[in-house]
Write a protein that holds these residues in place. Structure first.
Motif, mmCIF file in Angstrom:
data_model
loop_
_atom_site.group_PDB
_atom_site.id
_atom_site.type_symbol
_atom_site.label_atom_id
_atom_site.label_comp_id
_atom_site.label_asym_id
_atom_site.label_seq_id
_atom_site.Cartn_x
_atom_site.Cartn_y
_atom_site.Cartn_z
ATOM 1 N N GLN A 75 58.056 19.835 -23.141
ATOM 2 C CA GLN A 75 57.542 19.983 -24.506
ATOM 3 C C GLN A 75 56.050 19.709 -24.575
ATOM 4 O O GLN A 75 55.546 18.793 -23.915
ATOM 5 N N GLY A 76 55.382 20.473 -25.417
ATOM 6 C CA GLY A 76 53.956 20.226 -25.635
ATOM 7 C C GLY A 76 53.162 21.510 -25.610
ATOM 8 O O GLY A 76 53.662 22.557 -25.163
ATOM 9 N N PRO A 77 51.903 21.460 -26.067
ATOM 10 C CA PRO A 77 51.085 22.678 -26.130
ATOM 11 C C PRO A 77 50.881 23.343 -24.770
ATOM 12 O O PRO A 77 50.648 24.544 -24.710
ATOM 13 N N GLU A 78 50.974 22.590 -23.678
ATOM 14 C CA GLU A 78 50.808 23.195 -22.355
ATOM 15 C C GLU A 78 52.146 23.422 -21.645
ATOM 16 O O GLU A 78 52.176 23.755 -20.460
ATOM 17 N N ALA A 79 53.246 23.248 -22.391
ATOM 18 C CA ALA A 79 54.573 23.378 -21.765
ATOM 19 C C ALA A 79 54.780 24.763 -21.174
ATOM 20 O O ALA A 79 55.286 24.906 -20.056
ATOM 21 N N ALA A 80 54.375 25.800 -21.917
ATOM 22 C CA ALA A 80 54.619 27.164 -21.449
ATOM 23 C C ALA A 80 53.815 27.425 -20.175
ATOM 24 O O ALA A 80 54.340 27.963 -19.195
ATOM 25 N N LYS B 128 57.853 33.795 -19.384
ATOM 26 C CA LYS B 128 56.623 33.878 -20.173
ATOM 27 C C LYS B 128 56.767 34.655 -21.488
ATOM 28 O O LYS B 128 56.020 34.401 -22.431
ATOM 29 N N ASP B 129 57.724 35.592 -21.554
ATOM 30 C CA ASP B 129 57.849 36.382 -22.780
ATOM 31 C C ASP B 129 58.834 35.811 -23.785
ATOM 32 O O ASP B 129 59.067 36.397 -24.834
ATOM 33 N N MET B 130 59.425 34.674 -23.470
ATOM 34 C CA MET B 130 60.416 34.102 -24.383
ATOM 35 C C MET B 130 59.729 33.630 -25.662
ATOM 36 O O MET B 130 58.645 33.066 -25.626
ATOM 37 N N ARG B 131 60.395 33.864 -26.796
ATOM 38 C CA ARG B 131 59.910 33.385 -28.080
ATOM 39 C C ARG B 131 60.798 32.232 -28.536
ATOM 40 O O ARG B 131 61.864 31.986 -27.965
ATOM 41 N N PHE B 132 60.357 31.547 -29.575
ATOM 42 C CA PHE B 132 61.099 30.415 -30.125
ATOM 43 C C PHE B 132 62.573 30.781 -30.353
ATOM 44 O O PHE B 132 62.869 31.796 -30.976
ATOM 45 N N THR C 90 60.808 18.051 -30.613
ATOM 46 C CA THR C 90 59.617 17.209 -30.743
ATOM 47 C C THR C 90 58.645 17.772 -31.768
ATOM 48 O O THR C 90 57.662 17.133 -32.096
ATOM 49 N N GLY C 91 58.908 19.014 -32.237
ATOM 50 C CA GLY C 91 57.941 19.697 -33.095
ATOM 51 C C GLY C 91 56.924 20.494 -32.296
ATOM 52 O O GLY C 91 56.048 21.127 -32.870
ATOM 53 N N GLU C 92 57.045 20.451 -30.971
ATOM 54 C CA GLU C 92 56.124 21.187 -30.107
ATOM 55 C C GLU C 92 56.820 22.410 -29.516
ATOM 56 O O GLU C 92 58.035 22.492 -29.484
ATOM 57 N N ASP C 93 56.013 23.312 -29.017
ATOM 58 C CA ASP C 93 56.524 24.436 -28.239
ATOM 59 C C ASP C 93 57.123 23.886 -26.932
ATOM 60 O O ASP C 93 56.746 22.800 -26.487
ATOM 61 N N GLY C 94 58.020 24.632 -26.347
ATOM 62 C CA GLY C 94 58.547 24.193 -25.051
ATOM 63 C C GLY C 94 59.888 24.815 -24.724
ATOM 64 O O GLY C 94 60.349 25.735 -25.386
ATOM 65 N N PHE C 95 60.484 24.288 -23.672
ATOM 66 C CA PHE C 95 61.754 24.814 -23.172
ATOM 67 C C PHE C 95 62.762 23.688 -23.005
ATOM 68 O O PHE C 95 62.383 22.539 -22.769
ATOM 69 N N ARG D 59 58.694 15.609 -45.197
ATOM 70 C CA ARG D 59 59.446 15.067 -44.054
ATOM 71 C C ARG D 59 58.636 15.210 -42.780
ATOM 72 O O ARG D 59 58.676 14.369 -41.887
ATOM 73 N N ARG D 60 57.885 16.297 -42.693
ATOM 74 C CA ARG D 60 57.087 16.557 -41.503
ATOM 75 C C ARG D 60 55.725 15.886 -41.648
ATOM 76 O O ARG D 60 55.037 16.074 -42.642
ATOM 77 N N PHE D 61 55.360 15.059 -40.670
ATOM 78 C CA PHE D 61 54.080 14.340 -40.737
ATOM 79 C C PHE D 61 53.005 15.009 -39.886
ATOM 80 O O PHE D 61 51.843 14.646 -39.955
ATOM 81 N N VAL D 62 53.413 15.950 -39.047
ATOM 82 C CA VAL D 62 52.452 16.656 -38.183
ATOM 83 C C VAL D 62 52.752 18.145 -38.242
ATOM 84 O O VAL D 62 53.851 18.555 -38.620
ATOM 85 N N GLY D 63 51.779 18.967 -37.864
ATOM 86 C CA GLY D 63 52.011 20.403 -37.785
ATOM 87 C C GLY D 63 52.887 20.735 -36.595
ATOM 88 O O GLY D 63 53.045 19.919 -35.694
ATOM 89 N N THR D 64 53.478 21.917 -36.608
ATOM 90 C CA THR D 64 54.278 22.325 -35.446
ATOM 91 C C THR D 64 53.595 23.521 -34.791
ATOM 92 O O THR D 64 52.754 24.173 -35.397
ATOM 93 N N SER D 65 53.989 23.779 -33.569
ATOM 94 C CA SER D 65 53.346 24.864 -32.832
ATOM 95 C C SER D 65 54.374 25.667 -32.048
ATOM 96 O O SER D 65 54.230 25.867 -30.860
ATOM 97 N N PHE D 66 55.445 26.072 -32.746
ATOM 98 C CA PHE D 66 56.470 26.867 -32.064
ATOM 99 C C PHE D 66 55.925 28.249 -31.742
ATOM 100 O O PHE D 66 55.154 28.811 -32.507
ATOM 101 N N ASN D 67 56.368 28.806 -30.628
ATOM 102 C CA ASN D 67 55.934 30.140 -30.222
ATOM 103 C C ASN D 67 56.830 31.177 -30.896
ATOM 104 O O ASN D 67 57.681 31.781 -30.272
ATOM 105 N N LYS D 68 56.624 31.355 -32.237
ATOM 106 C CA LYS D 68 57.525 32.241 -32.993
ATOM 107 C C LYS D 68 57.158 33.695 -32.814
ATOM 108 O O LYS D 68 56.033 34.015 -32.517
#
Lengths: 119, 376
Positions: free
Chosen positions: B153-158, B169-173, B194-199, B367-376
């Protein structure tokens, strides 16, 4: 420096006694995020709950190692509670007590006794 | 009771993890990096989580029963349009009870020969028993015990994961994929908690350590313990079953109506037909008694699960309770969620939570205290 069974250390500083928690305790607590301090001038007996240490895991009571009056608190912990983890036996001190019964100090655990306790 | 160990137990010990009992397993609660740094590392780079304690469950059709028959029956238990979920997609689903409460929240995937569930560790046994009893003799529920589960999980997870497994690499959320790899057959989903992008990657237990080692050797990864996993999901406003949601809190009180598929909602073709639907409809129309909200203490002191909430600094009425509370490293302050009486939510924005000396002022927060960064 002396110790308690509650993993606190006590150090003489002139007429006052400085109180903090040991490295072992800091390690066990995990990252400290807030310390609810007593007020300067508040009186406590040995064994009283005197402060609350909030870590990422839970809240724990700090037990007063000696009887007396709070003479000074470590204001820096308000801004930077991580000092308790980074430097528990120096910069991470909690407060100084003006002891009402300085003899209590002599009955605390010695370094050797404390090391035996945690080993 | 002896504690179970995941296939990565020795690996965690070598990393210097502190292991604690959790849901019947000996799990890493933190590594030498420490909870706050682990949390921030996941938000800024990439964190790897051993979540092998979670239940991986397969539902197979038995005898002549076809998979479609099982899917139909499951729709009688789950408020989702399972029939129309494509192969290759994952869905978040609630198992509801007759009172519209939540037996568990799960991830569900249709595979070619079976339905694949990921369920909460603490509810494993109960979920399996309940679903088996409801689905009857034409379905067979099996806990998959020879697979580990890792979350990256995390911005560098992918970037990090695709260096090892370029085919992802082509998988989406919420896409899922089966991959034949040097680590055996992987079941991968682009998801996490976690609210982050990842697998999340399910893989044969026998190759879990090799895969974990390869991740560990990648620049920028850290292994992350359960304590940071909890603060990450709380900051992201995600519910923890057993704390924020349970059999006594309804889907609407918990603000999870979004997870009910559109086709299962009032006026739609596959409306209702799952436990608790009638209650949910009446709560939609008439409102709820309590609602789950984010809570932000005004001061620095954290508030904790179980603390009572009042509508006044002194006296007043008890109007709610904290269900999850702690420190949010990204927001650098205390955060929480909990239930408040619905009639109080409109009336006040400041509430008071029981504290050691005095009640602590708290604000209602998203409810959410931080932004999310899903790879939608």
């Amino acid at each position: 420096m002396k110790y308690t069974e509650d993993h606190e250390w006590v150090r003489k500083d002139g007429d006052l006694f400085v109180v903090g928690i040991t490295e072992y305790a800091a390690e066990e607590l995990g990252d400290v995020v807030f310390v609810d301090m007593p007020e300067e001038g508040e009186e406590f007996a040995q064994g009283d709950d005197v402060a609350v240490i909030e870590s990422v895991k839970a809240a724990s009571e700090l037990i007063s190692p000696m009887s007396g009056t709070i003479a000074e608190i470590n204001e820096e912990l308000d801004e930077n509670p991580a000092l308790v983890n980074e430097d528990p036996i120096d910069k991470g001190w909690f407060f100084k007590i003006e002891a009402s019964d300085p003899d209590e100090y002599e009955n605390l655990l010695s370094e050797k006794e404390y090391q035996e306790l945690i080993s | 009771m002896t504690l179970k160990r995941t296939p990565l137990y020795e690996f965690h010990k070598q990393l210097g993890a502190k292991l604690v009992p959790f849901a019947g397993y000996e799990m890493p609660v933190q590594y030498p990096l420490g909870t706050i740094k682990e949390h921030i590392h996941t938000r800024t780079k990439v964190g790897v989580f051993d979540v092998s304690h979670m239940g991986q469950v397969a539902i197979y059709p038995k005898g002549k029963e076809a998979l479609n028959g099982i899917i139909k029956k499951l729709e009688g238990l789950l408020p989702i349009d399972l029939e129309n979920i494509r192969l290759g997609r994952q869905k978040y689903a609630l198992i509801t009870n007759e009172k519209a409460g939540i037996i568990d929240d799960i991830m569900i995937t249709k595979k070619e020969k079976f339905i694949y569930l990921i369920v909460n560790a603490a509810n494993k046994r109960e979920d399996i028993n309940y679903l088996q009893a409801q689905l009857g003799s034409k379905a067979e529920l099996v806990e998959i015990e020879d697979r580990a589960l890792l979350a990256i999980q995390g911005p560098e997870a992918a970037e990090i994961t695709c260096r090892i497994l370029p085919e992802l690499k082509d998988m989406r959320f919420l896409d899922v994929m089966e991959v034949d790899s040097e680590f055996g057959e992987l079941w991968v989903s682009r998801s996490g908690y976690t609210g982050e992008d990842g697998f999340e990657i399910s893989l044969p237990s026998a190759s879990a350590e090799a895969f974990a080692e390869q991740l560990q050797l990648s620049n920028g990864t850290e292994f992350i313990g359960l304590a940071a996993r909890d603060s990450l999901r709380l900051e992201a406003g995600l519910c923890l079953h057993g704390n924020d949601i349970d059999e006594s809190t309804t889907v609407i009180e918990a603000g999870l109506w979004w997870s009910v598929s559109k086709t299962r909602r009032p006026g739609n073709i596959k409306e209702g037909g799952f436990p608790g639907y009638g209650i949910l409809v009446s709560q939609l129309n008439e409102g709820v008694q309590q609602m789950l909200v984010g809570l932000k203490p005004q001061g620095r002191a954290p508030i904790r699960s179980g603390n009572r909430i009042y509508n006044s600094a002194i006296d007043g009425e008890e109007v709610g309770r904290v269900t999850s509370g702690g420190f949010g490293p990204t927001v650098n302050g205390p955060i929480a969620m909990g239930y408040l009486r619905a009639d109080e939510v409109g009336k006040n924005t400041v509430f008071y939570c029981e504290g050691r000396r005095a009640r602590l002022p708290i604000n209602i927060h998203l409810r959410r205290f931080v932004g999310t960064s899903f790879n939608k």
